[in-house]
Design an enzyme around this catalytic site. Structure first.
Site, PDB file in Angstrom:
ATOM      1  CD  GLU A 451      -2.459  -1.284   2.679  1.00 49.65           C
ATOM      2  OE1 GLU A 451      -2.768  -2.434   2.959  1.00 49.65           O
ATOM      3  OE2 GLU A 451      -2.529  -0.337   3.488  1.00 49.65           O
ATOM      4  CG  LEU A 452       4.829   3.079   2.253  1.00 49.22           C
ATOM      5  CD1 LEU A 452       4.078   4.221   2.903  1.00 49.22           C
ATOM      6  CD2 LEU A 452       5.927   2.566   3.146  1.00 49.22           C
TER       7      LEU A 452
END
Ligand code: NAG
Ligand code: NAG
Ligand code: NAG
Ligand code: NAG
Ligand code: NAG
Ligand code: NAG
Ligand code: NAG
Ligand code: NAG
Ligand code: NAG
Length: 550
Positions: A451-452
């Site tokens: 996600e990062l």
């Protein structure tokens, strides 16, 4: 004309050219210790008339009769053809001398001047010579009367030697004034003698007339105060007899307050004459203002005029205390402006939020996105990350969704289990306006990098999403932070401080709202009410809030 006569004339010419000039002047001054001679003029014609041309010399004065001079008279005196020579002349040689050639009698009165011990020349024996400035000044040392015995010549200016060469040839300047002494060193019978001839050079200003002119601008405005005095100054460049005056107006002639300086001050500089004249105006009144006062210099060839005008000084219109007040007001306004700017900077967030509420601004209408923010957090609940987990699934939706009407995407709540997680997350981030990352040590340590990285890519490369970073303490331990995360602007990084951030009036929530897209909120409760829910123990609040929509 006989051949013999012609021969005689030639002889005389040759003799004459090789010898000294005759001396006409009856009064002769000479200096002690220098060689000197006397020679009658017109001897050749006497000789011509009288074949037996012998010359006799006498010295004497009226009271003591005459004494014939011969070679025995004095060891210093020699008789050389028609010359009476002194080697050298001394003070005792003063007197009257006569020469007799045939019937021709000539006399000279000789004055011998005492030598000046302190100077290289005697002031009584200088010749004065004037040279015009810029004209040629030439000084060469030649003595035809003693050309033969002269061995050495030197030139002095004010007794300082001028060497290489001992002469002057230049255009005269005022600095060239002074005493120029030529010293001829000659030898006679094995002894050395000096003859000094000194010229007093005076450099004069050019005789040619200059065009008279008034110096400075042709028009001058002078600021004056009524009741005060003023002096108008006029300076001119002019010739000696040029007219230089102030014009007094008819109405001022009888006015004793307007007075022309009767004397003009004059001086010369660079050989030119300058003059200065004042016009004094005492106790200035309205009639003296805005009229021309003229200063004129004129001669038959040219005229120059300068005009002065008096105007009222403006500054006197502002009284001192008004001026001081003005300064105080100006300072006060400046300080106020600085304060306002400072407050604006400090309360920027509050002002923006207030403005959003005022105009009901909505940034979310047209971008076609579903969620206001995707919340990225560590999804496994461990005891050491219980605080952020609770924050993600409970506190955040409670405040942002319930209180401020935002729509969040929380994985645990909104993602249907069993799908392709990677694609799912990508599309969810795609559909979100913000990416809220709850950053803690564990977050980075565990596998939420997907996600990062996806979010960072969108934020930094595609610029499609804005990232909000919420740091959980201890923040200093994020040494392994991805470099791209460090590029985030500091104001996009919020720090969650559990104790201070409780009330949603706190700076934390305000800053978070500021970073969220503008959206008119329809609060469910009164704003003044504190987040009482937050006071509940963290670990137990694993609340699942249903998707509310708006
Ligand atoms: C005349 O000459 C004698 C010596 O020659 C001198 O003592 C005397 O002062 C002279 N008088 C004048 C008036 O020159
Ligand atoms: C020539 O000189 C002698 C003395 O030297 C003189 O007696 C005679 O009168 C002179 N003759 C003329 C023509 O001057
Ligand atoms: C010297 O000569 C002049 C003319 O040249 C004469 O008038 C004068 O009387 C003479 N002086 C003496 C003292 O003989
Ligand atoms: C030299 O010339 C200057 C200027 O003309 C004058 O003042 C001065 O008296 C002169 N000196 C002598 C010794 O004549
Ligand atoms: C040479 O003698 C003549 C006649 O006395 C004089 O006018 C001239 O100044 C002398 N020259 C010099 C350089 O002394
Ligand atoms: C003559 O003048 C020279 C310098 O020019 C000096 O050295 C010398 O002593 C002088 N001689 C006399 C007799 O004044
Ligand atoms: C004229 O000169 C005097 C000094 O000589 C000075 O005080 C004054 O200010 C001058 N006036 C003007 C108008 O420049
Ligand atoms: C000064 O000169 C101006 C022209 O330059 C003239 O109009 C004015 O009348 C003159 N003033 C006096 C007082 O002469
Ligand atoms: C003006 O000049 C005269 C002499 O020409 C003098 O007596 C007087 O003191 C001078 N006045 C001023 C003010 O300089």
């Amino acid at each position: 004309m006989h051949c013999g006569e012609l021969f005689l004339i030639l002889c005389v010419l040759i003799v004459k050219s090789a010898s000294k000039n005759c001396i006409h002047r009856p009064q002769i001054h000479t200096i002690e210790g220098e060689p000197f001679y006397l020679k009658p003029c017109g001897v050749s014609s006497s000789v011509h008339k009288n074949g037996t041309a012998t010359i006799r010399w006498f010295k004497g004065n009226a009271s003591h009769g005459y004494r014939e001079l011969n070679t025995e008279s004095s060891p210093r005196i020699t008789l050389n053809s028609y010359d009476l020579e002194f080697w050298p002349v001394e003070l005792e040689d003063e007197g009257t001398y006569f020469s007799q050639v045939g019937n021709d009698l000539q006399n000279w009165t000789l004055t011998v001047i005492k030598r000046n011990e302190h100077s290289c020349f005697s002031e009584k024996l200088v010749k004065n010579r004037n040279v015009e400035v810029k004209k040629s000044l030439q000084i060469t040392c030649e003595n035809p009367n003693y050309s033969e015995p002269t061995k050495h010549t030197s030139l002095y200016k004010n007794c300082k030697e001028i060497v290489k060469p001992p002469m002057v040839q230049k255009d005269a300047e005022f600095g060239d004034e002074g005493y120029y002494s030529c010293v001829f060193s000659l030898r006679h019978n094995g002894k050395q003698y000096n003859i000094t001839k000194t010229i007093n050079i005076t450099v004069t200003k050019g005789n040619s007339k200059i065009t008279p002119a008034i110096l400075g601008p042709k028009f001058d405005t002078v600021k004056v105060e009524l009741g005060k005095d003023v002096e108008l100054n006029c300076t001119a460049l002019l010739n000696k007899n040029d007219l230089f005056y102030w014009s007094i107006r008819k109405e001022d002639i009888s006015n004793p307050n307007v007075l022309e300086d009767t004397n003009k001050t004059t001086w010369t500089s660079e050989g030119k004459l300058h003059a200065f004249k004042k016009l004094r105006i005492r106790n200035i009144n309205e009639k003296n203002l805005n009229v021309l006062y003229n200063c004129t210099v004129t001669n038959e060839e040219a005229t120059d005029t300068k005009s002065f005008i008096l105007v009222r000084k403006e500054i006197a219109d502002i009284p001192g205390h008004v001026f001081v007040r003005g300064i105080i007001v100006a300072v006060f306004i400046s300080v106020a402006v600085v304060c306002v700017v400072t407050l604006c900077v400090i309360y920027k967030v509050d002002l923006v939020l207030f403005y959003r509420r005022l105009v009901e601004r909505d940034e979310t209408l047209t971008d076609g996105k579903t969620y206001d923010a995707f919340v990225s957090y560590l999804r496994e609940c461990h005891p050491e990350n219980g605080e952020e987990y609770t924050f993600a699934v409970d506190t955040l939706p409670r405040v942002l969704e319930k209180q401020f009407g935002y729509k969040l995407c929380i994985f645990e709540r909104d993602v249907v289990p069993g799908g392709a997680v990677v694609d799912e997350i990508h599309s969810l981030i795609e559909k979100s306006r913000r990416l809220i990352i709850l950053l803690s040590k564990n977050y980075l340590a565990h596998g939420t990098r997907l996600e990062l990285e996806s979010g960072l890519h969108k934020a930094l490369v595609e610029r499609k999403i804005k990232i909000i970073l919420i740091e959980f303490p201890p923040a200093s331990s994020f040494t392994f932070l991805p470099p791209s995360l460090k590029l985030l602007k500091p104001y996009r990084v919020l720090k969650w401080k559990a104790d201070n951030s409780l009330s949603y009036n706190s700076r934390f929530w305000k800053n978070l709202l500021y970073l969220m897209p503008a959206k008119p909120n329809k609060p469910w409760r009164e704003e003044s009410e504190a987040l009482t829910v937050l006071s509940a123990p963290w670990s137990s609040t694993k609340l699942h809030v249903r998707t509310e929509g708006n």
